[in-house]
Design a protein around this motif. Sequence first.
Motif, PDB file in Angstrom:
ATOM      1  N   TRP A  51      17.313  23.721  49.795  1.00  0.00           N
ATOM      2  CA  TRP A  51      17.686  24.622  50.065  1.00  0.00           C
ATOM      3  C   TRP A  51      17.671  25.793  48.688  1.00  0.00           C
ATOM      4  O   TRP A  51      16.686  26.651  49.128  1.00  0.00           O
ATOM      5  N   TYR A  54      14.479  26.757  48.737  1.00  0.00           N
ATOM      6  CA  TYR A  54      13.796  27.943  49.342  1.00  0.00           C
ATOM      7  C   TYR A  54      13.969  28.999  48.749  1.00  0.00           C
ATOM      8  O   TYR A  54      13.230  30.024  49.080  1.00  0.00           O
ATOM      9  N   LYS A  55      14.967  29.121  47.971  1.00  0.00           N
ATOM     10  CA  LYS A  55      15.851  30.324  46.861  1.00  0.00           C
ATOM     11  C   LYS A  55      14.568  30.873  46.175  1.00  0.00           C
ATOM     12  O   LYS A  55      14.537  31.940  45.993  1.00  0.00           O
ATOM     13  N   MET A  58      11.237  31.618  47.297  1.00  0.00           N
ATOM     14  CA  MET A  58      11.137  33.454  47.447  1.00  0.00           C
ATOM     15  C   MET A  58      11.150  34.186  46.331  1.00  0.00           C
ATOM     16  O   MET A  58      10.837  34.870  46.712  1.00  0.00           O
ATOM     17  N   ASP A  68       7.670  31.698  53.705  1.00  0.00           N
ATOM     18  CA  ASP A  68       7.558  29.726  53.999  1.00  0.00           C
ATOM     19  C   ASP A  68       6.606  29.147  53.639  1.00  0.00           C
ATOM     20  O   ASP A  68       5.972  27.731  53.991  1.00  0.00           O
ATOM     21  N   TYR A 129      11.693  21.838  48.705  1.00  0.00           N
ATOM     22  CA  TYR A 129      11.479  21.995  50.234  1.00  0.00           C
ATOM     23  C   TYR A 129      10.254  22.592  50.349  1.00  0.00           C
ATOM     24  O   TYR A 129       9.988  22.386  52.034  1.00  0.00           O
ATOM     25  N   GLU A 142      15.468  31.093  55.640  1.00  0.00           N
ATOM     26  CA  GLU A 142      16.295  30.403  54.914  1.00  0.00           C
ATOM     27  C   GLU A 142      17.327  29.003  55.978  1.00  0.00           C
ATOM     28  O   GLU A 142      17.597  29.125  57.069  1.00  0.00           O
ATOM     29  N   LYS A 144      19.467  26.134  56.410  1.00  0.00           N
ATOM     30  CA  LYS A 144      21.257  26.064  55.766  1.00  0.00           C
ATOM     31  C   LYS A 144      21.299  24.416  55.413  1.00  0.00           C
ATOM     32  O   LYS A 144      20.836  23.402  55.354  1.00  0.00           O
ATOM     33  N   ARG A 145      22.767  24.189  54.168  1.00  0.00           N
ATOM     34  CA  ARG A 145      22.643  23.594  53.491  1.00  0.00           C
ATOM     35  C   ARG A 145      24.350  23.101  53.751  1.00  0.00           C
ATOM     36  O   ARG A 145      24.824  23.630  54.090  1.00  0.00           O
TER      37      ARG A 145
END
Length: 162
Positions: A51, A54-55, A58, A68, A129, A142, A144-145
């Motif tokens: 997760w 991903y952050k 981005m 992505d 990721y 995004e 979900k964690r």
Amino acid sequence: MAKMKPDAHPSKDTETEGNTPQLSDLGEYKDPAGNPTYLIDSAGKVDWYTWRGYKKYMANCMQCHGPDGLGSSFAPNLTDQLTALSYYDFAGIVVSGQQNKWNPSGNSVMPAWGDDPNVMCSMDAIYTYLRARADGVVGRGEPKRIANNKEAQDAEYKCLGF
């Protein structure tokens, strides 16, 4: 855990091989070869590092490599590239940069991020990721964690100098 499919990462297919990712002291998952990997629960939620990757992707990579990891007109699709790159190849490119051989004009360069703590403090998470994206087990957007990971978050803040 979601089924992982084998490809360029010889130890990625942990479920099929009867292995499970090993959990580090900070809650980061490692495959049997010691490379960062992901964990996905039966509901499709990912571990904190996936997760967080991903952050950080981005924030630091999306501008060139597209949302992505799907690439752009001047930077390659990382979901395709990671099927052939090892973790160490990925890390070398991130740290040292690289001439973009996928751009026919040859005028695009992947900058070296080795001195940027915003990238280096999260490189394993970004890789995790992208590895999940390349394996097709994390979709677009995004993820979900499963839960927050205070130890990992504190380690990242310490690396960043907070």
